[in-house]
Write an enzyme that holds these catalytic residues in place. Structure first.
Site, short mmCIF file in Angstrom:
data_model
loop_
_atom_site.label_atom_id
_atom_site.label_comp_id
_atom_site.label_asym_id
_atom_site.label_seq_id
_atom_site.Cartn_x
_atom_site.Cartn_y
_atom_site.Cartn_z
N HIS A 102 0.86 -1.19 0.00
CA HIS A 102 0.00 0.00 0.00
C HIS A 102 0.89 1.24 0.00
CE1 HIS A 102 -2.97 2.95 1.16
NE2 HIS A 102 -3.91 2.07 0.84
N GLU A 174 -3.59 2.19 -7.79
CA GLU A 174 -4.02 3.30 -6.94
C GLU A 174 -3.08 4.49 -7.14
OE1 GLU A 174 -6.36 1.53 -3.40
OE2 GLU A 174 -4.27 1.65 -2.82
C1 PEP Z 1 -6.84 2.61 -0.06
O1 PEP Z 1 -6.63 2.65 1.15
O2 PEP Z 1 -6.33 1.73 -0.75
C2 PEP Z 1 -7.67 3.64 -0.67
C3 PEP Z 1 -8.00 3.56 -1.93
O3 PEP Z 1 -8.05 4.62 0.20
P1 PEP Z 1 -9.06 5.81 -0.11
O4 PEP Z 1 -10.30 5.19 -0.73
O5 PEP Z 1 -9.32 6.44 1.21
O6 PEP Z 1 -8.36 6.71 -1.07
#
Ligand code: PEP
Length: 268
Positions: A102, A174
């Site tokens: 992450h 992400e």
């Molecule tokens: C995550 O923790 O992987 C994430 C996508 O967090 P958020 O939705 O808060 O951006």
């Protein structure tokens, strides 16, 4: 006839980060269980990732449901003098999924791509499905290094994996600049088509390792402060298998609404 844009059953993952306390986590688990009862397991794989101290209690709250349990992290060594860390061995029997790599771990705990690759090995050895997070920072995006960054992050993980192991992995693209807006907050979002392009790149790197038909089994998710209002365009893109949800997943009604959106996109 129901036509799925997903090749695979969609996955919706709740990452509660360091937001919910013990009682709140158990309450949220019960609420999500009730609110998603008709969809869980059948229309979507739903995974809750609470903090370590409440894993066992939340597991208890999920017994008899089709919801799955995941951890937010594990150590890259099987055991040793690592105060405060948790190994795959210590999580055995508790969880089925585990988040690794992450961006908050990479950023605040100095986790490198090599450490992430070793965590993936630990997770697979213990029989878990790792959810491997990749994505570029603001600076990398501005310097047009996004593709190189995501490619490298995925390559380092997949280069040691067999076809069987890789098919058990999930990846979450992400963009670091889009995540962690906070519960109920909307942050900046990439263009969904651009995000889907990066997710196809993830699958392509997997395909280069294990062949394209085996890589079709690898699930690739999007994550970036999605809410029930913003999630649909991301999961409507072909080849996107669901979402990793942080802040919004701490609110059971909002999280259940996200699950419904994902399932509806899958059916349309
Ligand atoms: C995550 O923790 O992987 C994430 C996508 O967090 P958020 O939705 O808060 O951006």
């Amino acid at each position: 006839m129901v036509r799925s844009v997903f090749h695979r059953r969609p996955v919706v993952i709740a990452n509660w980060k360091m937001y919910l306390g013990a009682a709140e986590s158990v309450r949220a688990a019960h609420a999500i269980r009730r609110l998603t009862a008709r969809l869980a397991g059948r229309d979507a794989e739903i995974v809750l990732c609470p903090c370590f101290p409440v894993l066992a209690e939340v597991r208890g709250a999920l017994v008899g449901s089709r919801l799955q349990l995941g951890a937010q992290e594990l150590h890259h060594e099987p055991s040793g003098p690592y105060t405060g860390d948790v190994s795959a061995n210590q999580l055995r029997g508790l969880i089925r999924y585990v988040v690794v790599g992450h961006s908050e771990r990479r950023r605040f705990h100095g986790e490198t791509d090599e450490m992430v690759a070793r965590k993936v090995q630990q997770a697979l050895r213990a029989g878990f499905s790792p959810i491997i997070c990749v994505g570029e920072t603001t600076e990398e995006r501005e310097e047009e290094k996004t593709i190189a960054k995501v490619r490298r992050q995925v390559e380092i993980v997949v280069r040691e994996l067999s076809r069987l192991s890789l098919s058990r992995c999930l990846f979450a693209y992400e963009p670091v600049w889009a995540i962690s807006a906070g519960p109920g907050m909307e942050g900046p979002q990439p263009d969904p088509a651009e995000a889907a392009h990066l997710m196809r790149l993830v699958r392509k790197v997997a395909a280069d390792r294990i062949g394209s038909s085996a890589a079709e089994r690898v699930r690739v998710l999007y994550g970036g402060s999605v809410t029930a209002k913003t999630v649909r365009p991301f999961v409507s893109e072909p080849g996107v298998d669901g979402v990793l949800v942080g802040g919004a997943s701490t609110k059971p009604a909002e999280f259940a609404a996200i699950v419904r959106e994902v399932v509806a996109a899958c059916r349309s």
